[in-house]
Design an enzyme around this catalytic site. Sequence first.
Site, mmCIF file in Angstrom:
data_model
loop_
_atom_site.group_PDB
_atom_site.id
_atom_site.type_symbol
_atom_site.label_atom_id
_atom_site.label_comp_id
_atom_site.label_asym_id
_atom_site.label_seq_id
_atom_site.Cartn_x
_atom_site.Cartn_y
_atom_site.Cartn_z
ATOM 1 N N TYR A 252 35.794 48.157 48.037
ATOM 2 C CA TYR A 252 37.181 47.804 48.266
ATOM 3 C C TYR A 252 37.563 48.464 49.591
ATOM 4 C CZ TYR A 252 38.010 46.240 43.414
ATOM 5 O OH TYR A 252 37.987 45.571 42.221
ATOM 6 N N ASP A 280 38.324 38.712 46.974
ATOM 7 C CA ASP A 280 39.192 37.880 46.129
ATOM 8 C C ASP A 280 40.328 38.676 45.515
ATOM 9 O OD1 ASP A 280 37.511 39.364 44.468
ATOM 10 O OD2 ASP A 280 37.643 37.909 42.841
ATOM 11 N N HIS A 373 36.838 37.526 39.680
ATOM 12 C CA HIS A 373 37.151 38.834 39.116
ATOM 13 C C HIS A 373 37.268 38.766 37.591
ATOM 14 C CE1 HIS A 373 37.744 42.331 41.726
ATOM 15 N NE2 HIS A 373 38.289 42.932 40.682
#
Length: 814
Positions: A252, A280, A373
């Site tokens: 991230y 995403d 996700h």
Amino acid sequence: MDPKGASNSRLVRVEEVLAHRALGDLWLVVDGVVYDLSEFAPEHPGGVGVLLQHAGHDATAAYLEVHSPSLVRTSLPESRRIGVLDMTTVTEEWAQLPAIERPSAKVKGGKPPLSSIINAHDFRLAAQQSYTPKAWAFMTSAATDCLTMERNSSTYNDIVLRPRVLQNVSTVDVSTTMLGHRISTPIFIAPTSMGKLFHPEGERELGRGAQSLGIPQCVSTSCSFPLSEVMDAVEENKSADGANVPVFFQLYVDKERRKSENLLRLVKERGVKAIFVTIDCPVIGKREADERLKADESLKLPMSGMKAKNDNKGGSLGRIMGQFIDASLTWGDVAWLRKAAPGLPIVLKGIQTAMDAVKAVEVGVQAIYITNHGGRSLDTAPATILVLLELQKCCPLIFDKLEVYIDGGITRGTDIFKALCLGAKAVGIGRGFLFALNYGKEGIEHFVNILTDELETTMQQCGITSLDQVHPGLLNTGAVDHLVPGGEEHPYAKWRPRKVTFHSPVFTKVELEPARTHSRENNSDIESIRAEAGTDDELNKLTSTVAKVKGKGKEKMSTTNDSSDAVPEWTRKEDRSLCVMKSEAKTWGEIGKNLERGRKECQQRYRALSSHAKELGITTEKLAKLYISEDEEKAKSKSKTKTKKSGKSKDNSKSKDDGEEKSKSKEKSKGKSKKGATKPDSDSETESKPESRSKSKSKSKKKNNRVTKAPSSSEDSDSSSADDEDAAEDPEAEYWEHRRYIYDTLYGQIYPDQKTLRPDRFYSESDCRVLAGLEARYRADKWLHIQADFCNATGRMVEAEILKAKFYEDEVEE
């Protein structure tokens, strides 16, 4: 002697530990070491209460439920370490944990024995009986109505297998590769967060299981342990053949890019084999089941540094722990990632359309990861297997350019087989491994063995013995084909939002007027303009220069709001001042005061400029430097023009004197030759010819001065080399060079069936290749668009090839 100054290796008796149980004098034991937490207690993220409950006792069990073993050793200074607990003084009464009222962590009945688990669904049921309500809510929650999570799984049920028979399938090989690394089965552990909620060893235990099975593990930035501790557990448990199975890292990107750069350096040092960049999830989706239950505020993530807390929205761990994620990440940041992790393959995790898959090929990543996700980001996003079908329909050639991975809803070996038949190289599983983590390493091994056995059975039933034999012909996808889009455009809604034009010294996007038809009389004017400008590249430069000159000092960003109440538009001068002041580390208050604008207004404008700079592949600091250097370049150019003018005036005066002498001598010679001339027509001809010659000479001089002027001195050569350096660093030039590469080179590889066009005065060789590539692309997608429009008009979904055959068959008969 004061205990705080005692040697760190001294033995501390139980009686001494019990004497320090007050808020201002608080000792406790963790993993056999006595710590003084008197100063730290008021700052403890989980509150003072939990420390006071364990004061004077052994807090190891409670500590390990929420923290990694190394946290206390690395976060507390050495002076807070009193010594080592003297085990000979430990009594049964002291060793017994103090009575603490806690919510029940387990449901009565516990979990069933591992031997009774025979499929992935059994693991889920067992976990539901064992995990705490908060852990269960965090793991199983999805965005809003959970529709995408459900469709991820249910869509696999609508794809039908087409078995083949009478094949020799006595032996089956399910091994494959990921990014060049051999793995035992096409399964990898997808990145998951906060594994300690489900097992004391969390991601470390997942790593141990992955190594014993010979499958990769992808470690998340939101891992419960520091990366070094996970890698230590991995290296202690090598695979059966003695080699380490690859470990990947999911990133991230942090709002503070420096933190991500430091993390990537550690990742490379510890031998991680690839970076999976999550794209995403620029913001965390609304996960209502997780919001309803309060979070344990003692939780902290070691790599991101985020702490759990509760607020007026609820207690969602995902939302609160994900606040560090950079929402401004763009395609231009792929270059930054390569620089931050040189040599490591980059995988884009979160592709959900064919358009972004093609874009991934264009930016040159090694693999893409189709995922939504687990339905946790955006509800009603497409099921991942439908995205895989979209890639096969719209851009099948990308499977030859990079590797494709997929996750979401995979619970059976048949699901894995279907994904592989549609082009996936391997499948990731997240929740399933967290359910299996309920049983530790043995549970992980049992889970993978079940899925692998189901995959082998499916392959044998379909008549194949290795994964290089899978193909789409083994599937019937007719039940879901109508859900697969045929391109970027909507089948019938064609409108587009108005584009916003940004202006900066880096890049100016000029919105062209609607195309107009020109008569033959105007064509000559167009040709003369092109001839004067020279090549197409020079014409483009001329156009951008004219655009800048016209709007000098008055350029403004166009907006769709024409009302008088709108916020005053930003001028180019204000943009320059904003970037310069921000680079000088001035506060937003000072910037707003200087620009006579609101603080938030300045912040929003700076974010817009920063986002645009990233699209061009540069940082905001670079943007500021370009703004600053623009004034310097203007000043230099003014001084240069002055010196050139003075030099030209001297040269002109000399040439003028020489010209007068030459003209005098010519007049004398003309006077002698004209004495015998008697025809008036010849005189008029001789007068008209020099006039036309002078016109052509002046034109050629202008053209040479503007386009083909060659350096005549060392000073000119120095200036030309400086211009070359500026051009090499010009982001606008890099942008257009990149666009040319996409259409000129990449389209040639993706759409090889191209027509050959001849260059001429209007179209260069590169222009011809771009035009041929675009035509080949639309020609390849033509019948896909016809198929979609035919379905919308008639309600019948007919294969594109059948429609094409019908059309040409009747055309031939006519």
